[in-house]
Design a protein around this motif. Structure first.
Motif, PDB file in Angstrom:
ATOM      1  N   ARG A  52     -20.678 -44.459   1.448  1.00  0.00           N
ATOM      2  CA  ARG A  52     -21.969 -44.067   2.029  1.00  0.00           C
ATOM      3  C   ARG A  52     -22.708 -45.282   2.594  1.00  0.00           C
ATOM      4  N   TRP A  53     -22.662 -46.418   1.864  1.00  0.00           N
ATOM      5  CA  TRP A  53     -23.310 -47.638   2.350  1.00  0.00           C
ATOM      6  C   TRP A  53     -22.669 -48.109   3.645  1.00  0.00           C
ATOM      7  N   ARG A  54     -21.347 -48.098   3.712  1.00  0.00           N
ATOM      8  CA  ARG A  54     -20.650 -48.567   4.916  1.00  0.00           C
ATOM      9  C   ARG A  54     -21.080 -47.758   6.139  1.00  0.00           C
ATOM     10  N   TYR A  56     -23.946 -46.128   6.492  1.00  0.00           N
ATOM     11  CA  TYR A  56     -25.351 -46.474   6.735  1.00  0.00           C
ATOM     12  C   TYR A  56     -25.447 -47.853   7.388  1.00  0.00           C
ATOM     13  N   GLU A  57     -24.699 -48.785   6.876  1.00  0.00           N
ATOM     14  CA  GLU A  57     -24.676 -50.153   7.392  1.00  0.00           C
ATOM     15  C   GLU A  57     -24.246 -50.182   8.862  1.00  0.00           C
ATOM     16  N   TYR A  76     -31.765 -51.693   2.783  1.00  0.00           N
ATOM     17  CA  TYR A  76     -31.079 -51.511   1.503  1.00  0.00           C
ATOM     18  C   TYR A  76     -31.887 -50.560   0.610  1.00  0.00           C
ATOM     19  N   PHE A  79     -31.892 -47.042   1.904  1.00  0.00           N
ATOM     20  CA  PHE A  79     -30.620 -46.406   1.575  1.00  0.00           C
ATOM     21  C   PHE A  79     -30.633 -45.899   0.136  1.00  0.00           C
ATOM     22  N   CYS A  80     -31.067 -46.738  -0.792  1.00  0.00           N
ATOM     23  CA  CYS A  80     -31.123 -46.331  -2.201  1.00  0.00           C
ATOM     24  C   CYS A  80     -31.991 -45.089  -2.374  1.00  0.00           C
ATOM     25  N   ILE A 106     -20.594 -54.266  -2.141  1.00  0.00           N
ATOM     26  CA  ILE A 106     -21.394 -54.306  -0.917  1.00  0.00           C
ATOM     27  C   ILE A 106     -21.792 -55.731  -0.546  1.00  0.00           C
TER      28      ILE A 106
END
Length: 160
Positions: A52-54, A56-57, A76, A79-80, A106
């Motif tokens: 999910r972070w990738r 979003y990033e 960041y 996102f959290c 991450i």
């Protein structure tokens, strides 16, 4: 598909009571798919968060920003907050180690040259500590307030 399925089941009952058969059925895959890719439910949760972070990033072009850039800290925390329900479930059920492992992955990207560095450890554990404190206190501050805290008060005082 396994990550969302596990989180869906966690909303119904404690993760320790979720069987792999239930998980596979909810995800619409065979048991072998789970065992081929993961050794534990915690590892699955970590992989879900990292994936999910990738996304979003990439969507926010964050790799183009220095890690010390205040916008990166803001993104960041946004996102959290966007995963509040998922994060609350993991914290409530005692799976914060999955979150910490995701943070470690991450911030220690090989393409950023920080694998195994003190900087990566400092960032991962620091961000994790702030995140867990924020979540456990009811998400009272905004992502902007936390980003300002990180980039101004904390890092500014240490680095400056």
């Amino acid at each position: 598909m396994l990550g969302p399925a596990l989180l869906s089941l966690m909303a119904e009952k404690n993760i320790r009571k979720v069987t792999i058969d239930e998980l596979a059925a909810r995800a619409g895959v065979g048991r072998a798919t789970y065992f081929r890719n993961f050794s534990s439910k915690e590892e699955l949760l970590t992989a879900y968060l990292v994936r999910r972070w990738r996304a979003y990033e990439e969507e926010h072009h964050l790799k183009e920003l220095a890690f010390s850039n205040p916008e990166r800290a803001l993104r960041y925390f946004e996102f959290c907050l966007s995963l509040r329900a998922e994060n609350d479930l993991m914290i409530e059920q005692g799976y914060t180690d999955a979150i910490l492992a995701a943070f470690e992955t991450i911030v220690s990207d090989a393409d950023l040259g920080r694998e195994g560095s003190y900087e990566a450890a400092f960032l991962a554990y620091g961000l994790y500590g702030l995140f867990v404190t924020w979540a456990r206190s009811g998400w009272k501050e905004t992502p902007q307030e936390l980003a300002a805290l990180v980039s101004g008060s904390m890092l500014g005082g240490i680095v400056g």
